[in-house]
Design a protein around this motif. Sequence first.
Motif, PDB file in Angstrom:
ATOM      1  N   TRP A 114      18.660  -8.239  15.593  1.00  0.00           N
ATOM      2  CA  TRP A 114      19.149  -9.064  15.597  1.00  0.00           C
ATOM      3  C   TRP A 114      20.017  -9.862  15.047  1.00  0.00           C
ATOM      4  O   TRP A 114      21.135 -10.225  15.358  1.00  0.00           O
ATOM      5  N   ALA A 115      19.088  -9.133  13.315  1.00  0.00           N
ATOM      6  CA  ALA A 115      20.564  -9.665  12.513  1.00  0.00           C
ATOM      7  C   ALA A 115      21.253  -7.746  12.061  1.00  0.00           C
ATOM      8  O   ALA A 115      21.186  -7.663  11.630  1.00  0.00           O
TER       9      ALA A 115
ATOM     10  N   TRP B 191      12.270 -19.027   8.230  1.00  0.00           N
ATOM     11  CA  TRP B 191      12.706 -17.690   8.443  1.00  0.00           C
ATOM     12  C   TRP B 191      14.599 -17.674   8.554  1.00  0.00           C
ATOM     13  O   TRP B 191      15.531 -16.648   8.702  1.00  0.00           O
ATOM     14  N   GLY B 192      15.137 -18.738   8.645  1.00  0.00           N
ATOM     15  CA  GLY B 192      15.983 -18.767   9.103  1.00  0.00           C
ATOM     16  C   GLY B 192      16.620 -17.669   8.365  1.00  0.00           C
ATOM     17  O   GLY B 192      17.900 -17.088   8.273  1.00  0.00           O
TER      18      GLY B 192
ATOM     19  N   ARG C 257      16.033 -15.934   5.987  1.00  0.00           N
ATOM     20  CA  ARG C 257      15.306 -14.655   5.568  1.00  0.00           C
ATOM     21  C   ARG C 257      16.709 -14.030   6.400  1.00  0.00           C
ATOM     22  O   ARG C 257      17.038 -12.421   6.496  1.00  0.00           O
ATOM     23  N   PHE C 258      16.700 -14.304   7.574  1.00  0.00           N
ATOM     24  CA  PHE C 258      17.127 -13.481   8.683  1.00  0.00           C
ATOM     25  C   PHE C 258      18.606 -13.091   8.550  1.00  0.00           C
ATOM     26  O   PHE C 258      18.795 -12.500   8.338  1.00  0.00           O
TER      27      PHE C 258
ATOM     28  N   ASN D  73      19.505 -10.264   6.126  1.00  0.00           N
ATOM     29  CA  ASN D  73      19.486  -9.547   7.082  1.00  0.00           C
ATOM     30  C   ASN D  73      20.505  -9.305   7.725  1.00  0.00           C
ATOM     31  O   ASN D  73      20.499  -7.914   8.736  1.00  0.00           O
ATOM     32  N   CYS D  74      21.748 -10.374   7.725  1.00  0.00           N
ATOM     33  CA  CYS D  74      22.639  -9.856   8.636  1.00  0.00           C
ATOM     34  C   CYS D  74      24.083  -9.054   7.972  1.00  0.00           C
ATOM     35  O   CYS D  74      25.299 -10.086   7.823  1.00  0.00           O
TER      36      CYS D  74
ATOM     37  N   THR E  93      10.445 -11.417  13.796  1.00  0.00           N
ATOM     38  CA  THR E  93      10.231 -11.261  12.187  1.00  0.00           C
ATOM     39  C   THR E  93      11.652 -10.748  11.818  1.00  0.00           C
ATOM     40  O   THR E  93      12.769 -11.118  12.284  1.00  0.00           O
ATOM     41  N   PRO E  94      11.893 -11.866  10.857  1.00  0.00           N
ATOM     42  CA  PRO E  94      12.966 -12.142  10.254  1.00  0.00           C
ATOM     43  C   PRO E  94      14.492 -10.383  10.959  1.00  0.00           C
ATOM     44  O   PRO E  94      15.450 -10.111  10.618  1.00  0.00           O
ATOM     45  N   ASP E  95      13.428  -9.503  10.366  1.00  0.00           N
ATOM     46  CA  ASP E  95      14.285  -8.243  10.148  1.00  0.00           C
ATOM     47  C   ASP E  95      14.377  -6.953  11.988  1.00  0.00           C
ATOM     48  O   ASP E  95      14.930  -6.345  11.989  1.00  0.00           O
ATOM     49  N   SER E  96      13.704  -8.095  12.681  1.00  0.00           N
ATOM     50  CA  SER E  96      13.162  -7.360  13.865  1.00  0.00           C
ATOM     51  C   SER E  96      12.454  -5.825  14.013  1.00  0.00           C
ATOM     52  O   SER E  96      12.549  -5.476  14.650  1.00  0.00           O
TER      53      SER E  96
END
Length: 416
Positions: free
Chosen positions: A55-56, A88-89, A91-92, A95-96, A359-362
Amino acid sequence: MHVVVLGAGVIGTTAAWYLLENGHQVTVIDRQHASAQETSFANGGQISACHATPWANSSTPKQILKWLGREEAPLLFRMRFDPKLFAWGLRFLRNCTDARAKENLEKALRVAVYSRDCLRQLRKDTGIDYDHGQQGILHICRDDHELTAVETATAQMRDFGLNRRVVSADECYEIEPTLRHSKARIIGGSFTPDDESGDAQKFTSLLAEKCIERGAIFKFGTTITGLDHDQGRITSVRTDQGKISGDAFAVCLGSYSPFLTKPLGIHLPIYPCKGYSISIDTTGHYGAPQTALIDDSVKMVYARLGNRLRVAGTAELDGYSLRMSERRKQLIVDKAFELFPNSGDRSKIEFWSGLRPVTPDSAPILGGTKYGNLFLNTGHGTLGWTMSCGSGKAIADLISHKRPDIPLTGLGIERF
């Protein structure tokens, strides 16, 4: 050893199966009356390695801003004061980036492809039938932007060994002929012939029966309240039915895993992401697809399960609420019948919602902890069904002091 598995969804039950295969005594604990009654109950029904794109990524922040405030948006943030979502956001967002997205794709694909192979072998060994389909997964696109993104993802996944190819609009219609009756404009997509579909709840229930036949104990209707520990090891599970001791413990509680591990000083960056699904009765109708599909324009998936068409989609960040928006429910119905007008009886639709542990990194959280006999098998996001068998076998091998068939590098809690 006596291994206690916490959670009887598809993740916990597959772990129990492979622990039995490794010769252990197994007890599974779950608060529900039977296996697969929560997130595994009515999910999208796909074994979709092709859906492992994180997702990220670099385009996600812009897309999220575009969707803010739109009730029909594929990803919806319910605005609320929620420190857990805020943490959480952050950390997400870290990962973007393209570099991290590629790294996270490799991790997710590593588990997904291995798990798909494990499922096939398990099916061969047990003979269980769970309305599974082996026609592959067709990913359709409605505009050039979607198609470009699919072409990029397909190329990346092929680099990591996934058998996925870009297809034209004509090829989409050849792979799934019922699309010829669709009201949607399809310009192309991709096809992953080795991906599958099937009823996760049916699979889990049948596998639980096989586990019980082999001596596993399933303690249903039992609520877990905590873990006792001494000198760096877990000694027992506290439940509303008393304590249960064991030699090793596996946390397979999906979105609820952080509540159990936090008192132990293990902070899992898992946030619940609500998804909706509908099940359409296809009896007497001949327009439902046989091939599993992903519709990128609305982030929805389709899977034929016997005489039902399972349609799932949307991602809603709304804490642990299972409430369903009438508008979003209607959106799924409308989009399903737009794509497959004669797929089934519109008056006989079953609605469902469940919480995906994201999770933040899927990528899932697989591995040990600072407690020598406590193991994590959680955080699979939208790919719990896809990754269940591979995760279960890997964690069972780790608990058994065997080297897992795939490296667990980058999948442990230490990466956070």
